[in-house]
Design a protein around this motif. Sequence first.
Motif, PDB file in Angstrom:
ATOM      1  N   GLY A  54       0.806  -1.218   0.000  1.00 50.55           N
ATOM      2  CA  GLY A  54       0.000   0.000   0.000  1.00 50.55           C
ATOM      3  C   GLY A  54       0.837   1.264   0.000  1.00 50.55           C
ATOM      4  O   GLY A  54       0.388   2.304   0.500  1.00 50.55           O
ATOM      5  N   LEU A  55       2.034   1.182  -0.570  1.00 45.66           N
ATOM      6  CA  LEU A  55       2.952   2.317  -0.554  1.00 45.66           C
ATOM      7  C   LEU A  55       3.250   2.810  -1.965  1.00 45.66           C
ATOM      8  O   LEU A  55       3.344   2.022  -2.912  1.00 45.66           O
ATOM      9  N   ASP A  56       3.412   4.104  -2.073  1.00 45.89           N
ATOM     10  CA  ASP A  56       3.849   4.743  -3.312  1.00 45.89           C
ATOM     11  C   ASP A  56       5.195   5.401  -2.994  1.00 45.89           C
ATOM     12  O   ASP A  56       5.242   6.513  -2.475  1.00 45.89           O
ATOM     13  N   VAL A  57       6.284   4.680  -3.272  1.00 51.86           N
ATOM     14  CA  VAL A  57       7.617   5.116  -2.860  1.00 51.86           C
ATOM     15  C   VAL A  57       8.385   5.735  -4.030  1.00 51.86           C
ATOM     16  O   VAL A  57       8.540   5.110  -5.079  1.00 51.86           O
ATOM     17  N   SER A  58       8.854   6.955  -3.823  1.00 55.29           N
ATOM     18  CA  SER A  58       9.736   7.606  -4.801  1.00 55.29           C
ATOM     19  C   SER A  58      11.145   7.608  -4.202  1.00 55.29           C
ATOM     20  O   SER A  58      11.320   7.813  -3.000  1.00 55.29           O
ATOM     21  N   ILE A  59      12.154   7.370  -5.039  1.00 53.38           N
ATOM     22  CA  ILE A  59      13.534   7.220  -4.561  1.00 53.38           C
ATOM     23  C   ILE A  59      14.430   8.257  -5.232  1.00 53.38           C
ATOM     24  O   ILE A  59      14.453   8.359  -6.461  1.00 53.38           O
ATOM     25  N   ALA A 226       6.563   7.391  11.631  1.00 59.40           N
ATOM     26  CA  ALA A 226       6.532   6.276  12.582  1.00 59.40           C
ATOM     27  C   ALA A 226       5.319   6.342  13.495  1.00 59.40           C
ATOM     28  O   ALA A 226       4.707   5.319  13.812  1.00 59.40           O
ATOM     29  N   LYS A 227       4.961   7.538  13.908  1.00 58.08           N
ATOM     30  CA  LYS A 227       3.847   7.712  14.852  1.00 58.08           C
ATOM     31  C   LYS A 227       2.491   7.645  14.168  1.00 58.08           C
ATOM     32  O   LYS A 227       1.570   6.986  14.666  1.00 58.08           O
ATOM     33  N   GLU A 228       2.371   8.320  13.031  1.00 52.78           N
ATOM     34  CA  GLU A 228       1.061   8.435  12.394  1.00 52.78           C
ATOM     35  C   GLU A 228       0.717   7.269  11.470  1.00 52.78           C
ATOM     36  O   GLU A 228      -0.452   6.942  11.290  1.00 52.78           O
ATOM     37  N   LYS A 229       1.748   6.626  10.897  1.00 54.21           N
ATOM     38  CA  LYS A 229       1.488   5.535   9.962  1.00 54.21           C
ATOM     39  C   LYS A 229       2.417   4.350  10.224  1.00 54.21           C
ATOM     40  O   LYS A 229       3.239   3.976   9.368  1.00 54.21           O
ATOM     41  N   PRO A 230       2.299   3.742  11.403  1.00 51.21           N
ATOM     42  CA  PRO A 230       3.191   2.624  11.746  1.00 51.21           C
ATOM     43  C   PRO A 230       3.058   1.433  10.800  1.00 51.21           C
ATOM     44  O   PRO A 230       4.040   0.743  10.534  1.00 51.21           O
ATOM     45  N   GLU A 231       1.851   1.187  10.293  1.00 47.05           N
ATOM     46  CA  GLU A 231       1.677   0.060   9.369  1.00 47.05           C
ATOM     47  C   GLU A 231       2.411   0.307   8.056  1.00 47.05           C
ATOM     48  O   GLU A 231       2.904  -0.632   7.426  1.00 47.05           O
ATOM     49  N   ALA A 232       2.489   1.572   7.647  1.00 44.14           N
ATOM     50  CA  ALA A 232       3.229   1.912   6.432  1.00 44.14           C
ATOM     51  C   ALA A 232       4.719   1.660   6.642  1.00 44.14           C
ATOM     52  O   ALA A 232       5.419   1.169   5.743  1.00 44.14           O
ATOM     53  N   VAL A 233       5.217   1.985   7.837  1.00 45.16           N
ATOM     54  CA  VAL A 233       6.621   1.736   8.146  1.00 45.16           C
ATOM     55  C   VAL A 233       6.900   0.242   8.162  1.00 45.16           C
ATOM     56  O   VAL A 233       7.916  -0.227   7.627  1.00 45.16           O
TER      57      VAL A 233
END
Length: 341
Positions: A54-59, A226-233
């Motif tokens: 569920g991530l949209d990661v730009s590098i 880390a605090k607001e979206k721990p599942e994303a981390v």
Amino acid sequence: MLRLIGALACCVLLFVSSASAQATKIRFTLDWKLQGIHAWYYWAKDKGYFKAEGLDVSIDQGEGSAATVTRIMSGAYDAGFGDENAVIQTAAQKPGEAPVMVYMIYSRAPFALLTKAGSAVKTPKDLAGRKLGTPPGGASFKLLPLLAKNNGIEVSSINVTNVAPNLQEQMLLQGQVDAIAVFTATSYMNLVSLKLDPDKDFRWLYYADSGLDLYSNGVMVSPKLAKEKPEAVKGLVRAVNRAVREVMADPDAAIELLAKTEPLINKDIEKRRLLYVYKTLIDTPEARSAGLGDVDDARLTKSVDIIAQAFELPRKPGASEVFDRSFLPAKPERMPPALKP
């Protein structure tokens, strides 16, 4: 019929829009220009592992291991690959604002001084009164005061010359500096690409052999993420961990994939760099015991103590402030793979 078609079209658009909105965007910064040691991030992106989480990661490429911390703190990036020691320093000075490491990759620090084999610089003490070349944003330079103090010399006695990252080895070869502060993963292969023998023609003074048994680079995230979206981390870490193991199981395929992103890389050099780093910095006895991504708490606490004392930090951050293992996958999923012969 037309109304039905229109209604269906609206539903499709709403579904697509909703799916896009649900994907968590993560802006990720590397520590340096694109190299073989970054293959797993692009592997995770290309194979759809980030998307599956569920991530949209730009590098984006980076400007130094320590600079990753400032990039994240500026808000320009949400996560990145950078130096744990820079996290410790920042956490001591700005509690609650520094990124937190969530997946340690280099369990052995790659910091070293590099000089010619015939140089008079045989120990860190020999730097006094001599020229040292270094990029100002590099982690090896950031740790220079600590190295100097641990080896009984004044850092002010070292003539530091700021150099562009791509000119370090050339300046050493030309005699413009007596030594350079390097990241072994980069300089070792730069010398190989220059048709030189890194082991025979040069002397490596590893920080780890001079009292600095420190951790180094890993995946860090902003405290906000880390605090607001721990599942994303957790998803980010799972994807990277999976990619690390798969890349080392098939490094040839990983380098081919990386070359699609940056066609100008030297595939032979970058494969050799990837294998060199894995053997010397990642696949350590500690990693084989604790699994990839984790740390030894006692060792990390000692690292915090050393850095706090050497840099005269206002406080010693707790180990939990600079490293959070709660985002790690289960240990069986993190065991380092053996390289194929």
